[in-house]
Structure formats: C-alpha cells, structure tokens
Design an enzyme around this catalytic site. Sequence first.
Site, PDB file in Angstrom:
ATOM      1  N   ASP A  51     -20.544   4.061  -6.586  1.00 37.35           N
ATOM      2  CA  ASP A  51     -21.027   4.174  -7.797  1.00 37.35           C
ATOM      3  C   ASP A  51     -20.677   2.692  -8.822  1.00 37.35           C
ATOM      4  O   ASP A  51     -19.528   2.326  -8.679  1.00 37.35           O
ATOM      5  CB  ASP A  51     -20.460   5.268  -8.775  1.00 37.35           C
ATOM      6  CG  ASP A  51     -20.890   5.610 -10.186  1.00 37.35           C
ATOM      7  OD1 ASP A  51     -21.935   6.137 -10.278  1.00 37.35           O
ATOM      8  OD2 ASP A  51     -20.403   5.053 -11.025  1.00 37.35           O
ATOM      9  N   ASN A  78     -25.807  -2.325 -18.647  1.00 37.17           N
ATOM     10  CA  ASN A  78     -27.333  -2.294 -19.092  1.00 37.17           C
ATOM     11  C   ASN A  78     -27.513  -2.218 -20.507  1.00 37.17           C
ATOM     12  O   ASN A  78     -28.637  -2.941 -20.804  1.00 37.17           O
ATOM     13  CB  ASN A  78     -27.761  -0.746 -18.362  1.00 37.17           C
ATOM     14  CG  ASN A  78     -29.180  -1.010 -17.993  1.00 37.17           C
ATOM     15  OD1 ASN A  78     -29.622  -1.907 -17.270  1.00 37.17           O
ATOM     16  ND2 ASN A  78     -30.071   0.265 -17.937  1.00 37.17           N
ATOM     17  N   HIS A 116     -32.394  -3.623 -19.407  1.00 36.17           N
ATOM     18  CA  HIS A 116     -33.161  -3.289 -18.178  1.00 36.17           C
ATOM     19  C   HIS A 116     -33.376  -4.213 -17.208  1.00 36.17           C
ATOM     20  O   HIS A 116     -33.085  -4.078 -16.129  1.00 36.17           O
ATOM     21  CB  HIS A 116     -34.042  -2.392 -18.612  1.00 36.17           C
ATOM     22  CG  HIS A 116     -33.794  -1.038 -19.277  1.00 36.17           C
ATOM     23  ND1 HIS A 116     -32.927  -0.078 -18.861  1.00 36.17           N
ATOM     24  CD2 HIS A 116     -34.216  -0.741 -20.638  1.00 36.17           C
ATOM     25  CE1 HIS A 116     -32.683   0.802 -19.703  1.00 36.17           C
ATOM     26  NE2 HIS A 116     -33.477   0.465 -20.729  1.00 36.17           N
ATOM     27  N   ASP A 119     -31.668  -4.105 -13.648  1.00 40.77           N
ATOM     28  CA  ASP A 119     -32.323  -4.264 -12.348  1.00 40.77           C
ATOM     29  C   ASP A 119     -31.982  -5.355 -11.322  1.00 40.77           C
ATOM     30  O   ASP A 119     -31.828  -5.118 -10.222  1.00 40.77           O
ATOM     31  CB  ASP A 119     -34.018  -4.195 -12.610  1.00 40.77           C
ATOM     32  CG  ASP A 119     -34.523  -3.043 -13.392  1.00 40.77           C
ATOM     33  OD1 ASP A 119     -33.840  -2.105 -13.388  1.00 40.77           O
ATOM     34  OD2 ASP A 119     -35.656  -3.029 -13.949  1.00 40.77           O
ATOM     35  N   GLU A 136     -27.223   4.414 -10.697  1.00 43.38           N
ATOM     36  CA  GLU A 136     -26.513   3.163 -10.094  1.00 43.38           C
ATOM     37  C   GLU A 136     -25.587   3.838  -9.026  1.00 43.38           C
ATOM     38  O   GLU A 136     -24.595   3.220  -8.827  1.00 43.38           O
ATOM     39  CB  GLU A 136     -25.546   2.678 -11.127  1.00 43.38           C
ATOM     40  CG  GLU A 136     -24.379   3.745 -11.806  1.00 43.38           C
ATOM     41  CD  GLU A 136     -25.103   4.727 -12.930  1.00 43.38           C
ATOM     42  OE1 GLU A 136     -24.091   5.209 -13.626  1.00 43.38           O
ATOM     43  OE2 GLU A 136     -26.216   4.795 -13.027  1.00 43.38           O
TER      44      GLU A 136
END
Length: 386
Positions: free
Chosen positions: A244, A252, A257, A261, A288
């Site tokens: 994780d 984020n 975003h 990404d 994630e």
Amino acid sequence: MLNVIKRSWSPGVAGNPSRLRRKIELCNQVGLFGAIATTPYQLFYFFYDFALYRGVFLFNLLFMTVYLVVLLLNHWRWHRAARNVLLVNVCSQLFVVTFFISAGAGVHLFYFTIASILVFLFKRLRVTTYVPMMVLLGVLYLSAHFLFSPGSVPAPVPSPWIDIMYAGSVTGALALLGVFLYLFRKQIDQAEDELTRTNQHLETLSNTDPLTGLANRRVLDETLAQEWARLARWPGALCVIMCDVDHFKLFNDHYGHDGGDRCLREITAALQGVLSRPSDLLVRYGGEEFAVVLPGTDQAGSRYIGEKLRQAVEGLNIPNEKSVTAACVTISVGVSGIDHFSPDLNRHGVDHLLKRADQALYQAKAGGRNRMVFLPYLGASTLVEQ
C-alpha cells in the site's frame, strides 16, 4: 490481382456492419458472375448465327446491363433494391433464355445455384418467405425443363453444340456455386477471426488495469484459486504480498490526479523490476494497493522479496511533501505464506492467505509505515517486522 478482383465487388460495402457487408458482397458477386457467365453464350450466338439468335442475344444484353446496375444500386446504398433487382433479373434471364434455345442447353440448371445461395442474400429471411421463394425457383426450373423442349423453341441449338452448351451449363452452375460457397466460407473465417480478436481484446480489458497495465483483482482471485488447487495435488510453498502506498491520498491531493497516476506507474515499474520469474504475478489490487503472488516461494524468500519491493519504491525518491513519515513516496508491505501445504489447511482456504497478508499490511501501517511485516498462514501471534 486478387485485390483487383475483390475491389470489383466492393461497391457499397464500406461503412456497413460486417453482417451486411457479406450480403452486399455476395449480391455484387452474383451480379458480376451473372454477366461474366452470360458472355460465352453471347459469343456463340453472335458468331454462329446472329440472325437466328438475335432475340436471345438482345435479351441477354439487357440482362447483363441489369447485372451491372445491381452494383450501381449497391454503390448508391440501395441494398434492398439491388438484391431484389438481382433476383428478378437472374430468374427472368434463365427462363427467357431457356424459352429461346430450349432446356437442352441446361441454362435453367443455374436455378440450383441461386437456390443454394438464396438464404445468404438476406439479412433476416423468415421461413414464411424462404419456403415460397424456394418453391418458386422449383416451379421455374420444372416449367423451363418440361415446357421448352428442343422442338418447341424459336432458336434451338443444333447438335453437337447443344451437348457442349449443356456440359458448359453444368460446369458453370457447379463452378459458380463452388466459388460463392468458397468466398462465403472465407468471409465466415474472417468474421470468426474478428470475433476471436474482439473476445481476446475484451478479455484483456476485463483482466487488465488500464492505468498500470497490470492484472486486476479478477486475475488475482483466479490465480490464487489455481495455485491452491495445484498445491493440493503437489504440495509446496506459496506466498502473497500486499503493498500500500503510504499517504497516497495526501500525495494525490497535493500533486493532482495526473501526478498520482504518474506516481502509480513509476511504482508499478519499480515493483516489476524486483520480480524476475514468469510465474510471479503483480496485481493492482485497487486504488494505491498492489498484490503479489509468488508460487513456489517459501516464507524466508517471501520476506526477502517483500523487503526488496519496499526498498525499490523508496529508491525512486519520488518527492512527497505532504507525507508525515518520509520525504519521499514509500510503501508498506504485508507478507504471508506457507512453506508446505498440508490437507488440514484446506479448512481455511486460499482466502485466508490473502487475509493474513492484508493483516500484515495493516500492522505495517499501524507500526509507522514504510516497513515490511510478515504473518504466517496460521497463527495470529507470530510477527516478523523489518
């Protein structure tokens, strides 16, 4: 050469669904082959005795023109009109030509060719329509065969030409039928290939995470079930790793975003760099989170791989200004595994292995993040942390 031939029956084909394209192509093919098949007869009429065969010659010119009009109608996208004109034209031609030169020439045998491909000319041909059409073709054939004997027609073909023409009609009817069915078989093969490629593409989409290109949760579940079944037959080792990204929501929110990404794609590449065996499976578990399945890897090996994964992501040195535990992006890692499969493990099942890895991940996050925790498949008290 083959491409030139294909282009000759392509008018009106482009831009239509595959099922309709096949119907249009077949309609054009029948039109072209009808005009071509008439040509040898026309040459005979013209050179042998044009005065005697003027009537059938002129009628054939009209029929050949209509065959070419069929292609023009398809080009204008009047597909239904083209098909109907084609059927009326070919049935009329066979009957009229037989009326002029007699059934002995065998021209009416082409009714069998039309009957064999009739169903392929329609998108959806109901039985209530199909049966009467077949009956009509049969009536036309029988009428031409019994009504137009050599002694009762205006321009009979003398022997031995009548026998040669009959042999040519038989050969032509069979040849055209063979060509039509071969071309349709090719179209079916092409449609099946397209369907196979489409199914493979859809299967890939259903099994692949679009952002990272990794397998998804569905593949993870299927792989774990397969590996568990394999262990039941050939006992061995198996481990699962859960990863994780630490404080990814803060990352984020801060970097957007697009930045999130890019971060996930870089982490994906780093994790893939650690795994070297084709049997190792890396999955985007969700958001994630990542999961790794390591068949044939014992507990010591799984702890080693888990730590290597953690170090690989930390080594990326991706800045994370909002992290409260580190200046760069890190991951927490939970590992669980079994060294030797035994029948009593079946009462817990493979889902328990994934659950134990998830529990180990939770402990790694609760213990400060950016660390690896191992929990064995059985037992809740054993804890190995790095």
